[in-house]
Design an enzyme around this catalytic site. Structure first.
Site, mmCIF file in Angstrom:
data_model
loop_
_atom_site.group_PDB
_atom_site.id
_atom_site.type_symbol
_atom_site.label_atom_id
_atom_site.label_comp_id
_atom_site.label_asym_id
_atom_site.label_seq_id
_atom_site.Cartn_x
_atom_site.Cartn_y
_atom_site.Cartn_z
ATOM 1 N N ALA A 82 0.833 -1.210 0.000
ATOM 2 C CA ALA A 82 0.000 0.000 0.000
ATOM 3 C C ALA A 82 0.863 1.254 0.000
ATOM 4 C CB ALA A 82 -0.912 -0.006 1.223
ATOM 5 N N SER A 125 10.319 0.222 -5.725
ATOM 6 C CA SER A 125 10.238 0.575 -7.151
ATOM 7 C C SER A 125 11.648 0.820 -7.667
ATOM 8 C CB SER A 125 9.407 1.860 -7.308
ATOM 9 O OG SER A 125 9.532 2.393 -8.609
ATOM 10 N N TYR A 160 7.376 11.694 -6.623
ATOM 11 C CA TYR A 160 6.938 10.296 -6.487
ATOM 12 C C TYR A 160 8.151 9.401 -6.225
ATOM 13 C CZ TYR A 160 5.812 5.520 -7.631
ATOM 14 O OH TYR A 160 5.711 4.150 -7.567
ATOM 15 N N LYS A 164 9.302 7.013 -2.860
ATOM 16 C CA LYS A 164 9.652 5.592 -2.886
ATOM 17 C C LYS A 164 10.993 5.337 -2.191
ATOM 18 C CE LYS A 164 7.319 2.945 -4.224
ATOM 19 N NZ LYS A 164 6.092 2.365 -3.598
ATOM 20 N N PRO A 188 10.098 -3.095 -8.709
ATOM 21 C CA PRO A 188 9.642 -3.275 -10.090
ATOM 22 C C PRO A 188 9.867 -2.024 -10.934
ATOM 23 C CG PRO A 188 7.809 -3.422 -8.515
ATOM 24 C CD PRO A 188 8.993 -2.904 -7.790
ATOM 25 N N ALA A 189 10.070 -2.266 -12.237
ATOM 26 C CA ALA A 189 10.066 -1.178 -13.215
ATOM 27 C C ALA A 189 8.604 -0.797 -13.476
ATOM 28 C CB ALA A 189 10.765 -1.645 -14.491
ATOM 29 N N VAL A 191 5.049 -1.024 -14.403
ATOM 30 C CA VAL A 191 4.236 -2.245 -14.468
ATOM 31 C C VAL A 191 3.095 -2.064 -15.468
ATOM 32 C CG1 VAL A 191 2.851 -3.842 -13.099
ATOM 33 C CG2 VAL A 191 4.784 -2.674 -12.037
ATOM 34 N N VAL A 256 13.978 -2.855 -21.237
ATOM 35 C CA VAL A 256 13.878 -1.391 -21.325
ATOM 36 C C VAL A 256 13.417 -1.055 -22.737
ATOM 37 C CG1 VAL A 256 15.191 0.770 -21.360
ATOM 38 C CG2 VAL A 256 15.582 -0.903 -19.531
#
Length: 340
Positions: A82, A125, A160, A164, A188-189, A191, A256
């Site tokens: 979350a 992230s 943002y 993270k 994660p890249a 998503v 990528v």
């Protein structure tokens, strides 16, 4: 004995796939919802296989101290997902950083108070690994690895990404102060892939909507992202949960690519069906139009035209994650948009 897993953010875009994966494997799953009155937010979870006997919903607010203590007691592990993922906000401290950091503090505090939690898997992230694409050039790297941390984002620039890295650093700090539970972090890249949550407001879905709805039809920015399938990200969390020998951070990315490579896949599979960009927008033009897309000139300067690379060998060899080809991810996602 059936293991119990507390999953925060379990109603969201990635979280719903994690809950599905856990239920299919026979885990008991506890998922917080903000309000039982908002049934549209969690009904899709109640329709999943095994949910009748194995899914438990409870009301909790991420920012209320102690809200997860009761749910953490009796749980074997916590998957903490979350955290807000939005590029549309008014106050970055209030809307991004506070929920990310305070939420992490609250959930990991519940893990420390619990007599049963042995492992926490945290969703971070690649935004905690790097801030701007130019970071790779400035740090003289050939690729980003789990050793790298984002040091270039702030409340005013890439807030943002700043939220993270602040939340992840807080998680490692809390982890170091106790010995009850182990921490594994998934990075994660970007998503993509189909959504189980019909009304998810994830930025991932918005990016694809913008692309196929014609927002970039006059030209797409030459922006490079790591991409990964939402179902692979869910699998990575469950693998990190189940393998007691893994630790540390794991970058999760299939490849990528830039916007035009994404467009080429859509054009190939759905020829002539969408108002897709026909060309790369020149960088000088983006300085003028960037405010229309909510981007700052500094973002354009430090990201457009800069390739990036990620080392994903830890996820493949230590976690044992096999990746869904990016083409399949894109086709499944676009098909879902078409159906809806």
């Amino acid at each position: 004995m059936t293991k119990t897993i507390l999953v925060t953010g379990g109603t969201g875009y990635i979280g719903s796939w994690v809950v599905k994966e856990l239920l299919e494997k026979g885990y008991r799953v506890r998922v917080p919802v903000r309000s039982f009155n908002r049934k549209d937010k969690y009904l899709h979870l109640q329709n999943l296989p095994n949910s009748t006997n194995l899914l438990e919903l409870f009301e909790a607010d991420l920012l209320i101290h102690g809200a997860f203590d009761k749910a953490a007691e009796g749980a074997d592990a916590i998957i903490h997902m979350a955290s807000p993922f939005t590029l549309r906000f008014k106050d970055p401290q209030r809307d991004l950083v506070d929920p990310a950091v305070k939420g992490t503090r609250n959930v990991l505090g519940a893990a420390s108070k619990s007599s049963t939690v042995k492992r926490v898997v945290l969703t971070s992230s690649v935004a905690a690994v790097h801030g701007d694409n130019i970071d790779m050039v400035e740090q003289r790297l050939s690729e980003f690895t789990e050793e790298n941390y984002n040091t270039t984002s702030s409340l005013k620039h890439q807030p943002y990404s700043f939220s993270k890295v602040q939340a992840e650093r807080e998680a490692w700090r809390i982890n170091a102060e106790q010995s009850k539970w182990e921490l594994v972090v998934i990075n994660p890249a970007l998503v993509l892939g189909p959504s189980l949550a019909g009304n998810s407001n994830s930025e991932s879905l918005q990016i694809m909507k913008d692309l196929i709805s014609g927002k970039y039809r006059f030209g797409a920015p030459d922006l490079y992202f790591g991409f990964v399938d939402v179902r692979d990200v869910a699998k990575a969390h469950v693998l990190a949960l189940e393998n007691p020998s893994v630790s540390g951070r794991f970058i999760i990315a299939e490849r990528v690519a830039n916007f035009m490579e994404l467009v080429a896949i859509i054009n190939n599979k759905f020829p002539g069906q969408f108002k897709l960009p026909k060309m790369v927008a020149p960088k000088w033009l983006l300085y003028f139009v960037s405010p229309l897309f909510g981007l700052s000139p500094r973002f354009v300067a430090r990201n457009v035209g800069y390739r990036i690379a990620f080392n994903t060998s830890r996820s493949r060899h230590e976690l044992g994650l096999g990746y869904t080809p990016f083409e399949h991810t894109v086709v499944d996602m676009v098909n879902q948009f078409k159906k809806n």
